[in-house]
Scaffold this active site. Structure first.
Site, PDB file in Angstrom:
ATOM      1  N   ASN A  11      -6.754   1.579   3.183  1.00  0.00           N
ATOM      2  CA  ASN A  11      -7.134   2.748   3.556  1.00  0.00           C
ATOM      3  C   ASN A  11      -6.871   3.929   1.733  1.00  0.00           C
ATOM      4  O   ASN A  11      -7.444   5.010   1.880  1.00  0.00           O
ATOM      5  CB  ASN A  11      -7.256   3.049   4.657  1.00  0.00           C
ATOM      6  CG  ASN A  11      -7.532   2.247   6.110  1.00  0.00           C
ATOM      7  OD1 ASN A  11      -8.561   1.505   5.347  1.00  0.00           O
ATOM      8  ND2 ASN A  11      -7.135   2.233   6.711  1.00  0.00           N
ATOM      9  N   GLU A  38       0.919  -1.116  -0.050  1.00  0.00           N
ATOM     10  CA  GLU A  38       0.426  -0.266   0.334  1.00  0.00           C
ATOM     11  C   GLU A  38       1.051   0.854  -0.295  1.00  0.00           C
ATOM     12  O   GLU A  38       2.020   0.783   0.458  1.00  0.00           O
ATOM     13  CB  GLU A  38      -0.567   0.141   1.472  1.00  0.00           C
ATOM     14  CG  GLU A  38      -1.405   0.934   1.734  1.00  0.00           C
ATOM     15  CD  GLU A  38      -2.910   1.451   2.523  1.00  0.00           C
ATOM     16  OE1 GLU A  38      -2.815   0.057   3.547  1.00  0.00           O
ATOM     17  OE2 GLU A  38      -3.710   1.909   2.392  1.00  0.00           O
ATOM     18  N   GLU A  98      -6.498  -9.208   3.434  1.00  0.00           N
ATOM     19  CA  GLU A  98      -5.554  -8.938   4.518  1.00  0.00           C
ATOM     20  C   GLU A  98      -5.280  -9.649   5.834  1.00  0.00           C
ATOM     21  O   GLU A  98      -6.578 -10.321   6.333  1.00  0.00           O
ATOM     22  CB  GLU A  98      -5.527  -7.244   4.620  1.00  0.00           C
ATOM     23  CG  GLU A  98      -5.460  -6.586   3.977  1.00  0.00           C
ATOM     24  CD  GLU A  98      -5.808  -5.065   3.947  1.00  0.00           C
ATOM     25  OE1 GLU A  98      -6.163  -5.000   5.227  1.00  0.00           O
ATOM     26  OE2 GLU A  98      -6.372  -4.525   2.929  1.00  0.00           O
ATOM     27  N   ASN A 153     -11.870  -1.027  -0.437  1.00  0.00           N
ATOM     28  CA  ASN A 153     -11.926  -1.258   0.598  1.00  0.00           C
ATOM     29  C   ASN A 153     -12.168  -1.432   1.727  1.00  0.00           C
ATOM     30  O   ASN A 153     -12.728   0.394   1.835  1.00  0.00           O
ATOM     31  CB  ASN A 153      -9.838  -0.868   0.501  1.00  0.00           C
ATOM     32  CG  ASN A 153      -9.734  -1.511   1.838  1.00  0.00           C
ATOM     33  OD1 ASN A 153      -9.231  -2.767   2.045  1.00  0.00           O
ATOM     34  ND2 ASN A 153      -8.884  -0.946   2.935  1.00  0.00           N
ATOM     35  N   GLU A 154     -12.427  -1.825   2.524  1.00  0.00           N
ATOM     36  CA  GLU A 154     -13.312  -2.138   3.752  1.00  0.00           C
ATOM     37  C   GLU A 154     -13.948  -0.807   3.245  1.00  0.00           C
ATOM     38  O   GLU A 154     -13.824   0.050   5.216  1.00  0.00           O
ATOM     39  CB  GLU A 154     -11.688  -1.850   4.778  1.00  0.00           C
ATOM     40  CG  GLU A 154     -10.940  -2.317   4.855  1.00  0.00           C
ATOM     41  CD  GLU A 154      -9.807  -3.141   5.795  1.00  0.00           C
ATOM     42  OE1 GLU A 154      -9.953  -1.473   6.652  1.00  0.00           O
ATOM     43  OE2 GLU A 154      -9.611  -3.692   7.102  1.00  0.00           O
ATOM     44  N   TYR A 167      -6.586  -9.339  10.993  1.00  0.00           N
ATOM     45  CA  TYR A 167      -5.688  -8.878  12.097  1.00  0.00           C
ATOM     46  C   TYR A 167      -5.135  -9.637  13.484  1.00  0.00           C
ATOM     47  O   TYR A 167      -7.212  -9.345  14.131  1.00  0.00           O
ATOM     48  CB  TYR A 167      -5.221  -7.349  12.136  1.00  0.00           C
ATOM     49  CG  TYR A 167      -5.010  -6.620  11.282  1.00  0.00           C
ATOM     50  CD1 TYR A 167      -3.197  -7.207  10.190  1.00  0.00           C
ATOM     51  CD2 TYR A 167      -5.748  -6.214  10.330  1.00  0.00           C
ATOM     52  CE1 TYR A 167      -3.497  -6.638   8.348  1.00  0.00           C
ATOM     53  CE2 TYR A 167      -6.115  -5.581   8.384  1.00  0.00           C
ATOM     54  CZ  TYR A 167      -3.849  -6.084   7.913  1.00  0.00           C
ATOM     55  OH  TYR A 167      -3.949  -5.793   6.687  1.00  0.00           O
ATOM     56  N   GLN A 181       1.559  -6.764   5.238  1.00  0.00           N
ATOM     57  CA  GLN A 181       1.807  -5.970   3.942  1.00  0.00           C
ATOM     58  C   GLN A 181       3.244  -6.619   3.620  1.00  0.00           C
ATOM     59  O   GLN A 181       3.172  -7.775   4.815  1.00  0.00           O
ATOM     60  CB  GLN A 181       1.892  -5.064   4.111  1.00  0.00           C
ATOM     61  CG  GLN A 181       0.414  -4.534   4.370  1.00  0.00           C
ATOM     62  CD  GLN A 181       0.164  -3.007   4.193  1.00  0.00           C
ATOM     63  OE1 GLN A 181       0.884  -1.667   3.493  1.00  0.00           O
ATOM     64  NE2 GLN A 181      -0.522  -2.251   4.522  1.00  0.00           N
TER      65      GLN A 181
HETATM   66  O1  AHR Z   1      -3.125  -3.319   5.815  1.00  0.00           O
HETATM   67  C1  AHR Z   1      -3.394  -1.982   6.105  1.00  0.00           C
HETATM   68  C2  AHR Z   1      -4.391  -1.420   6.889  1.00  0.00           C
HETATM   69  O2  AHR Z   1      -5.603  -2.288   7.562  1.00  0.00           O
HETATM   70  C3  AHR Z   1      -5.360  -0.883   5.055  1.00  0.00           C
HETATM   71  O3  AHR Z   1      -4.654  -0.335   4.582  1.00  0.00           O
HETATM   72  C4  AHR Z   1      -6.646  -0.840   5.859  1.00  0.00           C
HETATM   73  O4  AHR Z   1      -7.184  -2.525   4.872  1.00  0.00           O
HETATM   74  C5  AHR Z   1      -6.570  -2.131   6.948  1.00  0.00           C
HETATM   75  O5  AHR Z   1      -7.668  -1.560   8.036  1.00  0.00           O
END
Ligand code: AHR
Length: 497
Positions: A71, A26, A291, A171-172, A243, A348
């Site tokens: 994001n 990103e 992700e 995205n999200e 995550y 990432q």
């Molecule tokens: O990977 C970091 C961030 O985590 C990304 O920009 C977003 O999509 C997620 O919240």
């Protein structure tokens, strides 16, 4: 302690889609600027991309890289990143409160990805932009010539179309933090219409609709159902993001989080199949876990970062040994769902919550999580098998019946290779694995790789690689069965051929 496993060639889950070993870059922190791109670095090529970093990415054999966000993409004008670099605008980047110089954009990234041996999973902005910008970007990237945007690409020096196959529809979009956050119905509609026209420009592309930002979102499940209700006939995948962190410093509970990931995947499969049933559709929607990782070490440090700087050190989690074990468990979990998870991106790849770190003007180095990711990517290609496992179990704060052994196996028919991936979650004891490999006659142990460490909080750095695998595992064959002692808290890769 002992665990048993039965492996049979015909107990197949599915052919593994290699894209599950994808990753993500990103425009965030030092992922691009100071990560893959550092002109002036002794290892930089003529375009400014670091060859040492590309070398490590090649070691990982990353097949697919999601780009440019995250994001970031929800406020990105792709047009800012193409054409002569000197005329590109510097923009306030609102997602991460930095300044984006737009020195690297679509064409530079596509060229770089080719060198790294990866395809690109391109995201379009459905936050501040919409259908028009999305279809124009597809035209710019994928149309051969003879139209405004394809000819614009050619005028920028890129005669051949990039032919990007996989695209993310935003995205999200369920997250209030997202630029242009939407309700499920709002997003479902715009995603459906964007998908429709993007495919009118290039019918060969595949599309990923945004699922929830994580399983704890209050709108989870309802979001997926509504979005798929709108987009079902237009997309191939629904995304998942997740995550984890060891927030309460409870390793038994931490290592069990992959059970939650497993449940998350099963839930999204059920929701997709519910919409399939509702629509009486013959089409099956697959999952893009685009992700996933551990992310928590850097959260406090990030609050101290000066806003509006260029490429500050954001989200620079330094991973320890226990994080590598959880990453191993997460990889095994996705392999167990190889029939539905067709794309996944470790988030990432460089500097930002990443397996690869770089020092400015200095070396690139491997974090602890580099190893399970590399082993799975390199040896986990072929057919995902469905082993029958009996393992001791334990209970933790949030989980019951956590198997001490987390394991699965991959059979590569072409190379006649069988690989077992296994994590021993036990804090105190080794686990003796006894594996019946019945119809793999004539197979021999090639190597038993082990990642272990006496200190669960051990990290790596640019100077020392304290967490790295060895090949002194004791796997051996006796009377048609495989025996291996899996050390306490260890990641194991047992390769047979
Ligand atoms: O990977 C970091 C961030 O985590 C990304 O920009 C977003 O999509 C997620 O919240």
């Amino acid at each position: 302690k002992k665990a048993k496993m039965i492996l049979e060639k015909d107990f197949k889950i599915a052919e593994i889609d290699n894209r599950i070993y994808g990753s993500f870059i990103e425009h965030l922190g030092r992922a691009v600027y100071g990560g893959i791109y550092e002109p002036g670095h002794p290892d930089a090529d003529e375009k400014g991309f670091r060859k040492d970093v590309t070398g490590l990415i090649k070691e990982l054999q990353v097949p697919l890289i999601r780009y440019p966000g995250g994001n970031f993409v929800s406020g990105y004008n792709w047009e800012d990143g193409v054409g002569p670099v000197e005329s590109r605008p510097r923009r306030l980047e609102l997602a991460w409160r930095t300044t984006e110089p737009n020195v690297v954009g679509t064409n530079e990234f596509m060229e770089w990805a080719k060198q790294a041996g990866a395809e690109v999973n391109m995201a379009v902005n459905l936050g501040t932009r919409g259908i028009d910008a999305a279809r124009n970007l597809v035209e710019y990237c994928n149309h051969d010539s003879g139209s405004y945007y394809s000819d614009l690409r050619i005028s920028h020096g890129y005669r051949e179309p990039h032919k990007i196959k996989t695209w993310c529809l935003g995205n999200e979009m369920d997250g209030p933090w997202q630029i242009g956050h939407k309700t499920a119905a709002e997003y479902g509609r715009i995603a459906q219409e964007a998908a429709k026209v993007m495919k009118w420009v290039d019918p060969d592309i595949e599309l990923v609709a945004c699922g929830s930002s994580n399983r704890s979102m209050p709108t989870f499940a309802e979001w997926e159902a509504t979005v798929l209700d709108h987009t079902y006939d237009h997309v191939e995948y629904i995304s998942l993001h997740q995550y984890y962190g060891n927030h309460s410093n409870d390793i038994s509970n931490y290592l069990a989080l992959s059970l939650e990931m497993d449940d998350f995947i099963s839930s999204v499969v059920s929701i997709a199949d519910y919409i399939k049933a509702k629509k009486r559709s013959k089409k099956k929607i697959h999952l893009s876990f685009d992700e996933w990782n551990v992310w928590y070490h850097s959260r406090e440090a990030d609050k101290l970062i000066e806003p509006w700087t260029v490429a500050p050190p954001q989200l620079e989690d330094i991973y320890n040994f226990e994080d590598a074990l959880l990453v191993g468990c997460m990889l095994i979990t996705m392999l167990k769902h190889a029939d539905r998870v067709k794309i996944a991106c470790l988030a990432q790849l460089v500097n930002v919550i990443a397996p690869i770190m770089t020092e400015e003007n200095g070396p690139a180095w491997k974090q602890t999580i580099f190893y399970p990711y590399m082993h799975a990517s390199v040896y986990g290609r072929g057919v995902a098998l469905n082993p029958i496992i009996s393992s001791p179990k334990y209970d933790s704060k949030d989980f019951t019946d956590v198997p001490t052994l987390e394991s699965t196996a991959v059979y590569n028919e072409e190379n006649e290779e069988l690989t077992i991936f296994a994590v021993n979650r036990d804090l105190q004891d080794g686990l003796l694995l006894e594996c019946d490999i019945r119809n793999f006659e004539g197979y021999k142990v090639v190597e038993h790789i082990v990642l272990e460490n006496d200190d669960i909080k051990q990290t790596n750095s640019a100077k020392t690689e304290a967490v790295k695998p060895h090949t002194n595992g004791d796997a051996s064959l006796r009377d048609g069965a495989l025996y291996a002692m899996l050390p306490k808290l260890s990641w194991n890769v047992i390769r047979l051929a």
